[in-house]
Design a protein around this motif. Sequence first.
Motif, PDB file in Angstrom:
ATOM      1  N   ASN A  77       1.116 -11.048  -7.674  1.00  0.00           N
ATOM      2  CA  ASN A  77       1.640 -10.360  -8.865  1.00  0.00           C
ATOM      3  C   ASN A  77       2.102  -8.931  -8.589  1.00  0.00           C
ATOM      4  OD1 ASN A  77       1.272 -12.520 -10.632  1.00  0.00           O
ATOM      5  ND2 ASN A  77      -0.858 -11.988 -10.998  1.00  0.00           N
ATOM      6  N   GLU A  78       2.174  -8.570  -7.327  1.00  0.00           N
ATOM      7  CA  GLU A  78       2.612  -7.222  -6.970  1.00  0.00           C
ATOM      8  C   GLU A  78       4.025  -6.918  -7.463  1.00  0.00           C
ATOM      9  OE1 GLU A  78       1.141  -4.443  -4.807  1.00  0.00           O
ATOM     10  OE2 GLU A  78      -0.360  -5.419  -6.060  1.00  0.00           O
ATOM     11  N   TYR A  79       4.837  -7.968  -7.638  1.00  0.00           N
ATOM     12  CA  TYR A  79       6.220  -7.752  -8.090  1.00  0.00           C
ATOM     13  C   TYR A  79       6.269  -7.098  -9.469  1.00  0.00           C
ATOM     14  CZ  TYR A  79       5.805 -11.740 -11.285  1.00  0.00           C
ATOM     15  OH  TYR A  79       5.424 -12.576 -12.292  1.00  0.00           O
ATOM     16  N   LEU A  80       5.201  -7.233 -10.261  1.00  0.00           N
ATOM     17  CA  LEU A  80       5.153  -6.619 -11.584  1.00  0.00           C
ATOM     18  C   LEU A  80       5.186  -5.091 -11.498  1.00  0.00           C
ATOM     19  CD1 LEU A  80       2.460  -8.944 -13.218  1.00  0.00           C
ATOM     20  CD2 LEU A  80       4.930  -8.978 -13.615  1.00  0.00           C
ATOM     21  N   TRP A  81       4.809  -4.561 -10.337  1.00  0.00           N
ATOM     22  CA  TRP A  81       4.838  -3.113 -10.097  1.00  0.00           C
ATOM     23  C   TRP A  81       5.978  -2.754  -9.148  1.00  0.00           C
ATOM     24  CZ3 TRP A  81       0.390  -5.844 -10.867  1.00  0.00           C
ATOM     25  CH2 TRP A  81      -0.465  -5.386 -11.871  1.00  0.00           C
ATOM     26  N   SER A  82       6.997  -3.617  -9.116  1.00  0.00           N
ATOM     27  CA  SER A  82       8.172  -3.414  -8.251  1.00  0.00           C
ATOM     28  C   SER A  82       7.792  -3.321  -6.782  1.00  0.00           C
ATOM     29  CB  SER A  82       8.936  -2.137  -8.672  1.00  0.00           C
ATOM     30  OG  SER A  82       9.353  -2.233 -10.009  1.00  0.00           O
ATOM     31  N   ARG A  83       6.801  -4.094  -6.407  1.00  0.00           N
ATOM     32  CA  ARG A  83       6.373  -4.137  -5.012  1.00  0.00           C
ATOM     33  C   ARG A  83       6.571  -5.547  -4.467  1.00  0.00           C
ATOM     34  NH1 ARG A  83       2.776   0.231  -3.826  1.00  0.00           N
ATOM     35  NH2 ARG A  83       2.216   1.426  -5.676  1.00  0.00           N
ATOM     36  N   ASN A  84       6.932  -5.632  -3.207  1.00  0.00           N
ATOM     37  CA  ASN A  84       7.034  -6.930  -2.549  1.00  0.00           C
ATOM     38  C   ASN A  84       6.723  -6.772  -1.066  1.00  0.00           C
ATOM     39  OD1 ASN A  84       9.382  -5.448  -2.247  1.00  0.00           O
ATOM     40  ND2 ASN A  84      10.642  -7.226  -1.870  1.00  0.00           N
ATOM     41  N   PHE A  85       6.218  -7.817  -0.470  1.00  0.00           N
ATOM     42  CA  PHE A  85       5.800  -7.749   0.924  1.00  0.00           C
ATOM     43  C   PHE A  85       6.983  -7.453   1.832  1.00  0.00           C
ATOM     44  CE2 PHE A  85       4.814  -9.552   5.082  1.00  0.00           C
ATOM     45  CZ  PHE A  85       3.566  -8.995   5.333  1.00  0.00           C
ATOM     46  N   SER A  86       6.805  -6.477   2.752  1.00  0.00           N
ATOM     47  CA  SER A  86       7.883  -6.133   3.668  1.00  0.00           C
ATOM     48  C   SER A  86       7.313  -5.556   4.955  1.00  0.00           C
ATOM     49  CB  SER A  86       8.837  -5.117   3.031  1.00  0.00           C
ATOM     50  OG  SER A  86       8.233  -3.838   2.983  1.00  0.00           O
ATOM     51  N   PHE A  87       8.164  -5.446   5.952  1.00  0.00           N
ATOM     52  CA  PHE A  87       7.792  -4.803   7.208  1.00  0.00           C
ATOM     53  C   PHE A  87       7.569  -3.313   6.933  1.00  0.00           C
ATOM     54  CE2 PHE A  87       8.946  -2.889  11.362  1.00  0.00           C
ATOM     55  CZ  PHE A  87       7.985  -3.523  12.139  1.00  0.00           C
ATOM     56  N   PRO A  88       6.509  -2.695   7.496  1.00  0.00           N
ATOM     57  CA  PRO A  88       6.156  -1.305   7.157  1.00  0.00           C
ATOM     58  C   PRO A  88       7.257  -0.270   7.373  1.00  0.00           C
ATOM     59  CG  PRO A  88       4.366  -2.334   8.343  1.00  0.00           C
ATOM     60  CD  PRO A  88       5.508  -3.301   8.383  1.00  0.00           C
ATOM     61  N   LEU A  89       8.182  -0.554   8.271  1.00  0.00           N
ATOM     62  CA  LEU A  89       9.226   0.431   8.538  1.00  0.00           C
ATOM     63  C   LEU A  89      10.258   0.501   7.416  1.00  0.00           C
ATOM     64  CD1 LEU A  89      10.317   2.445  10.654  1.00  0.00           C
ATOM     65  CD2 LEU A  89      11.600   0.552  11.676  1.00  0.00           C
ATOM     66  N   TYR A  90      10.448  -0.589   6.678  1.00  0.00           N
ATOM     67  CA  TYR A  90      11.484  -0.656   5.645  1.00  0.00           C
ATOM     68  C   TYR A  90      11.317   0.387   4.531  1.00  0.00           C
ATOM     69  CZ  TYR A  90      12.966  -5.064   7.811  1.00  0.00           C
ATOM     70  OH  TYR A  90      13.416  -6.008   8.695  1.00  0.00           O
ATOM     71  N   PRO A  91      10.111   0.599   3.996  1.00  0.00           N
ATOM     72  CA  PRO A  91       9.976   1.624   2.943  1.00  0.00           C
ATOM     73  C   PRO A  91      10.358   3.017   3.417  1.00  0.00           C
ATOM     74  CG  PRO A  91       8.003   0.265   3.069  1.00  0.00           C
ATOM     75  CD  PRO A  91       8.843  -0.100   4.232  1.00  0.00           C
ATOM     76  N   VAL A  92      10.048   3.326   4.675  1.00  0.00           N
ATOM     77  CA  VAL A  92      10.387   4.640   5.222  1.00  0.00           C
ATOM     78  C   VAL A  92      11.902   4.787   5.322  1.00  0.00           C
ATOM     79  CG1 VAL A  92      10.119   6.200   7.186  1.00  0.00           C
ATOM     80  CG2 VAL A  92       8.224   4.699   6.523  1.00  0.00           C
TER      81      VAL A  92
END
Length: 199
Positions: A77-92
Motif C-alpha cells: 500500500n506504499e503507493y497511497l503515499w506516492s511511493r513505489n519500490f525502486s533502485f536506491p539511486l533513482y530517487p537521488v
Amino acid sequence: AAFYFTRTDKLILATIFTSPAVSTRLIGLAIIPALTINFRNHKKLILLFFQISLLPLLLYILFQDIKFQSSFSFLSNEYLWSRNFSFPLYPVLGSIKLIFLNIFSLEKVINPLINLLFFIGAFIGLLFSFKKLHPSYSIYYLISLFMPLFSGTLVSIPRYILVIFPVFILMGLIKNELLQKIGIILFILLLATLAIFYT
C-alpha cells in the motif's frame, strides 16, 4: 540500548531491547544485521537473537494477514503515499533532475533541494563512519540511510536521518572549533529557512 548491551556482552538484554525497535518501525530491522557482528563470539546466541528480535515483525505480518488478507499490505500500500519500490539511486537522480528542471522556481526547488542536501551530508558522514566508528554502527548507518531510498523518493529523508544516531556520534567527534562554528551557523540558517517556508 541494544547497541550498548551488545558492546558490553549483555546479549540477552540486547535481544530484549531489539524487539521493540523492530516492532515500532520497519527501519528497526537495520538493528539486527548491525548487532549480529557483535554476536560473532557467541554463535549459540545468534539463533535466539534472531528469533526474539523478529518475533514482533512476524506477529505483525500475521495480524495483517488475518485483518486484511495480505501479509505484506504495509508494503503493497506504499503507493497511497506516492511511493513505489525502486533502485536506491533513482530517487537521488530524480531529485537532481527535478531541481534542474525547476531551477528558476524556488517554490518547486526548495523541498527536493533540502532533501538532497540532507542525503549528501548523511552519505559523507557514512563514509567517515567506516573509519571512525565501530563496524556495527556503520552497518546500522548504511542500512538506515539506504532503506528509505527503496521507496522511490527522497521525500522525508531528513526525518529518517534523525534516527541514525551514529550521525550525532560523528558530530561529537569534531574537535576543530572552526568546523564546529561553521556547523552551528549552517544549522541556524537551515532552521531559519525552514521556519520561513513552513510557518
